[in-house]
Design a protein around this motif. Structure first.
Motif, PDB file in Angstrom:
ATOM      1  N   GLU A   1      -7.788 -24.039  11.687  1.00 49.17           N
ATOM      2  CA  GLU A   1      -7.464 -24.999  12.744  1.00 49.17           C
ATOM      3  C   GLU A   1      -8.718 -25.621  13.338  1.00 49.17           C
ATOM      4  O   GLU A   1      -9.671 -24.935  13.675  1.00 49.17           O
ATOM      5  CB  GLU A   1      -6.686 -24.296  13.852  1.00 49.17           C
ATOM      6  CG  GLU A   1      -6.286 -25.244  14.954  1.00 49.17           C
ATOM      7  CD  GLU A   1      -6.283 -24.582  16.306  1.00 49.17           C
ATOM      8  OE1 GLU A   1      -5.327 -24.811  17.047  1.00 49.17           O
ATOM      9  OE2 GLU A   1      -7.232 -23.860  16.621  1.00 49.17           O
TER      10      GLU A   1
ATOM     11  N   CYS B   1      -3.099 -29.348  12.696  1.00 51.01           N
ATOM     12  CA  CYS B   1      -2.646 -28.058  12.170  1.00 51.01           C
ATOM     13  C   CYS B   1      -1.111 -28.002  12.162  1.00 51.01           C
ATOM     14  O   CYS B   1      -0.500 -27.546  11.187  1.00 51.01           O
ATOM     15  CB  CYS B   1      -3.229 -26.912  12.985  1.00 51.01           C
ATOM     16  SG  CYS B   1      -3.016 -25.304  12.204  1.00 51.01           S
TER      17      CYS B   1
ATOM     18  N   VAL C   1      -2.563 -19.318   9.653  1.00 52.00           N
ATOM     19  CA  VAL C   1      -3.341 -20.223  10.488  1.00 52.00           C
ATOM     20  C   VAL C   1      -4.484 -19.402  11.062  1.00 52.00           C
ATOM     21  O   VAL C   1      -4.259 -18.336  11.639  1.00 52.00           O
ATOM     22  CB  VAL C   1      -2.500 -20.836  11.632  1.00 52.00           C
ATOM     23  CG1 VAL C   1      -3.389 -21.639  12.581  1.00 52.00           C
ATOM     24  CG2 VAL C   1      -1.392 -21.708  11.074  1.00 52.00           C
TER      25      VAL C   1
ATOM     26  N   THR D   1      -7.545 -19.544  13.685  1.00 45.84           N
ATOM     27  CA  THR D   1      -7.939 -20.348  14.844  1.00 45.84           C
ATOM     28  C   THR D   1      -9.010 -19.652  15.665  1.00 45.84           C
ATOM     29  O   THR D   1      -9.077 -18.421  15.710  1.00 45.84           O
ATOM     30  CB  THR D   1      -6.704 -20.666  15.721  1.00 45.84           C
ATOM     31  OG1 THR D   1      -7.117 -21.450  16.835  1.00 45.84           O
ATOM     32  CG2 THR D   1      -6.018 -19.403  16.219  1.00 45.84           C
TER      33      THR D   1
ATOM     34  N   TYR E   1       2.763 -22.401  16.331  1.00 46.14           N
ATOM     35  CA  TYR E   1       2.522 -22.287  14.891  1.00 46.14           C
ATOM     36  C   TYR E   1       3.601 -21.458  14.209  1.00 46.14           C
ATOM     37  O   TYR E   1       4.084 -21.812  13.145  1.00 46.14           O
ATOM     38  CB  TYR E   1       1.148 -21.680  14.620  1.00 46.14           C
ATOM     39  CG  TYR E   1      -0.002 -22.541  15.102  1.00 46.14           C
ATOM     40  CD1 TYR E   1       0.031 -23.927  14.977  1.00 46.14           C
ATOM     41  CD2 TYR E   1      -1.129 -21.969  15.662  1.00 46.14           C
ATOM     42  CE1 TYR E   1      -1.022 -24.710  15.404  1.00 46.14           C
ATOM     43  CE2 TYR E   1      -2.192 -22.754  16.083  1.00 46.14           C
ATOM     44  CZ  TYR E   1      -2.135 -24.127  15.949  1.00 46.14           C
ATOM     45  OH  TYR E   1      -3.180 -24.899  16.364  1.00 46.14           O
TER      46      TYR E   1
END
Length: 136
Positions: free
Chosen positions: A77, A83, A100, A102, A111
């Motif tokens: 991300e 994203c 994901v 981050t 998400y």
């Protein structure tokens, strides 16, 4: 009948994403990257990325499934909006796990609600542990 080789799909707009790509290359793990602009495409080509899919994240009707099978997805991300769009797009391309990664405090539930299986927070940008998830 042999199953066709799946490619790990990576969005790498930052240093941790680039480090992950280097690890995939070092391990000879088949992968491709997803980009949404020419500058990112050029930057990743300079890293030696050979397989790429370019998407216009603003035009959903242009989102075409790649010609090769997509396996696991690792989205690093850099932007909440981008994203989220990548999750929506990639979730339609594979039923494999979608990660994901981050460094921000954006709500994980966003998400997860869009289809991410795992949301991994890293403050250091160290992602070498992810290579094990790519192998499984």
């Amino acid at each position: 009948m042999e199953q066709e080789q799946q490619y790990i799909l990576v969005s790498a707009p930052n240093k941790p994403g680039e480090a992950f790509i280097r690890q995939l290359k070092f391990g000879s793990i088949p992968f491709a990257v997803i980009v949404n602009n020419k500058a990112e495409q050029t930057r990743l080509q300079e890293l030696g990325v050979e397989r790429m899919v370019m998407v216009d994240t603003n035009e959903e009707n242009t989102w075409i499934v790649p010609e090769w099978p997509v396996g696991k997805v690792f989205l690093f991300e850099n932007s909440l909006t981008l994203c989220c769009r990548y999750i929506r797009l990639c979730r339609t391309w594979t039923s494999e796990p979608l990660y994901v990664i981050t460094q921000s405090n954006h709500p994980r539930l966003i998400y997860k609600g869009l289809g991410a299986n795992y949301v991994i927070y890293t403050n250091s940008g160290e992602v070498s542990f992810l290579i094990h998830s790519a192998h499984e």
